[in-house]
Design a protein around this motif. Sequence first.
Motif, short mmCIF file in Angstrom:
data_model
loop_
_atom_site.label_atom_id
_atom_site.label_comp_id
_atom_site.label_asym_id
_atom_site.label_seq_id
_atom_site.Cartn_x
_atom_site.Cartn_y
_atom_site.Cartn_z
N ALA A 62 0.83 -1.21 0.00
CA ALA A 62 0.00 0.00 0.00
C ALA A 62 0.86 1.26 0.00
O ALA A 62 0.56 2.24 -0.70
CB ALA A 62 -0.93 -0.01 1.20
N THR A 63 1.95 1.24 0.75
CA THR A 63 2.85 2.39 0.80
C THR A 63 3.50 2.63 -0.55
O THR A 63 3.56 3.77 -1.04
CB THR A 63 3.94 2.18 1.87
OG1 THR A 63 3.32 2.04 3.15
CG2 THR A 63 4.92 3.34 1.90
N TRP A 65 2.51 1.76 -3.62
CA TRP A 65 1.58 2.20 -4.65
C TRP A 65 1.04 3.60 -4.37
O TRP A 65 0.90 4.41 -5.28
CB TRP A 65 0.42 1.21 -4.79
CG TRP A 65 0.79 -0.06 -5.48
CD1 TRP A 65 1.65 -1.03 -5.03
CD2 TRP A 65 0.31 -0.52 -6.75
NE1 TRP A 65 1.73 -2.06 -5.94
CE2 TRP A 65 0.92 -1.78 -7.00
CE3 TRP A 65 -0.58 -0.01 -7.68
CZ2 TRP A 65 0.68 -2.51 -8.15
CZ3 TRP A 65 -0.84 -0.74 -8.84
CH2 TRP A 65 -0.21 -1.98 -9.08
N SER A 66 0.73 3.90 -3.12
CA SER A 66 0.07 5.17 -2.79
C SER A 66 1.01 6.36 -2.82
O SER A 66 0.57 7.51 -2.93
CB SER A 66 -0.60 5.07 -1.42
OG SER A 66 0.37 4.88 -0.40
N GLU A 67 2.33 6.11 -2.73
CA GLU A 67 3.28 7.23 -2.70
C GLU A 67 4.00 7.43 -4.03
O GLU A 67 4.73 8.40 -4.19
CB GLU A 67 4.30 7.00 -1.58
CG GLU A 67 3.70 7.04 -0.18
CD GLU A 67 4.75 6.97 0.91
OE1 GLU A 67 5.96 6.88 0.57
OE2 GLU A 67 4.38 6.98 2.09
N LEU A 89 -5.17 1.10 -5.30
CA LEU A 89 -4.01 1.42 -4.48
C LEU A 89 -3.23 2.61 -5.04
O LEU A 89 -2.43 3.23 -4.34
CB LEU A 89 -3.07 0.21 -4.39
CG LEU A 89 -3.58 -1.03 -3.65
CD1 LEU A 89 -2.57 -2.16 -3.76
CD2 LEU A 89 -3.84 -0.71 -2.18
N LYS A 91 -2.23 6.31 -6.34
CA LYS A 91 -2.51 7.68 -5.89
C LYS A 91 -3.19 8.44 -7.04
O LYS A 91 -2.67 8.47 -8.15
CB LYS A 91 -1.20 8.36 -5.51
CG LYS A 91 -1.35 9.82 -5.11
CD LYS A 91 -0.02 10.40 -4.64
CE LYS A 91 1.01 10.47 -5.75
NZ LYS A 91 2.26 11.12 -5.30
#
Length: 384
Positions: A62-63, A65-67, A89, A91
Amino acid sequence: MKIAVAKEIEVCERRVSLIPDIVAKLVKQGLEIYVESGAGDKTYFTNADYEAAGAKIISDVATLWSEADILLKVSPPQDREDGRSEIDLLKPGSVLISFLNPLGNPVIAQKLANRQITALSMELIPRTTRAQSMDALSSQASLAGYKTVLLAAAALPKYFPMLTTAAGTIAPAKVFIMGAGVAGLQAIATARRLGAVVEAFDIRPAVKEEVQSLGAKFIEVKLEEDTVAAGGYAKEISEDSKKRTQQLVATHVKNSDVVITTAQVPGRKAPILVTEEMVRAMKPGSVIVDLAAEQGGNCACTAPGKDIVWNGVTIIGPINLPSSMPVHASQLYAKNITSLMQLLIKDKALQINFGDDIVDAACITHGVEIRNQRIKEALQTATV
């Protein structure tokens, strides 16, 4: 600018979107590279290899993909085992670069637009001189063409080359290759290196010289209609032309020890080139390798993803053949994808320039907009 390399989760996908050597070059350009833990394991690149190249290893999906400002993949995003959608997931406002199969699965474009993702599909890189270094379809097709001949040689109960021995002379195998695109031409070259007698067929008369330059005999059919689509690909032809073509190739299929088919039409079911009747006429022990198996197959008897024996003929329907050679497949793909990124990143900042013909052709979604008209039309008959 954070660029993330995702670990592929599709079954049998062994490639990775960036290799350590390419990562090192990007880091020297001042870019931050994040690699999902284990992303290169199936390609024989360890986390330590990526760290040595200057990347940061991220264990939490998750980190990662989201960042990410730009997320790189090989296969299209899909649902994970834990139920999470990979698209969800991402951003909003970020960039996804991957094979996306948007013409075959247009729904993915709608989902990406709903998430406000700028998505560039590697399948839609135009076939121009300027875009050659980014042409992932061609780089991966070359690998598939090479490997398909090895599969055929392994399955054929005969030698490929002519041999003169004390026990007598062994005639060379007869190989018939249908389709002289990148995969077909590489298959011709590989079969010739192994010593086979090779014939090749294509509805595009312009490829005749290329076929002959590789030492194969070109089987030509005279068609009144245009046979070349945009980008130089073979165009889907009329039913009458298909019948004339099948009549021509039937004899060559019958007399061949190996038949390799490569004809595909983006976004559509593969055309049937080898009918059941043709297979029935082949000698027992003959081999067909169908590179279009993923699109249903060029042979009427193909079982996608399986090796079967039908009326004494071995029919191989490989899926994702480039992935069986993950080291060089990843090396070439990483070069393709990095060349594309050079158009998107200027002075360490993301710049999407739709005035660039390559970016314009490859970008299927931007914000909430679906940019490709063919995908919009395909969505009208698809279920979201």
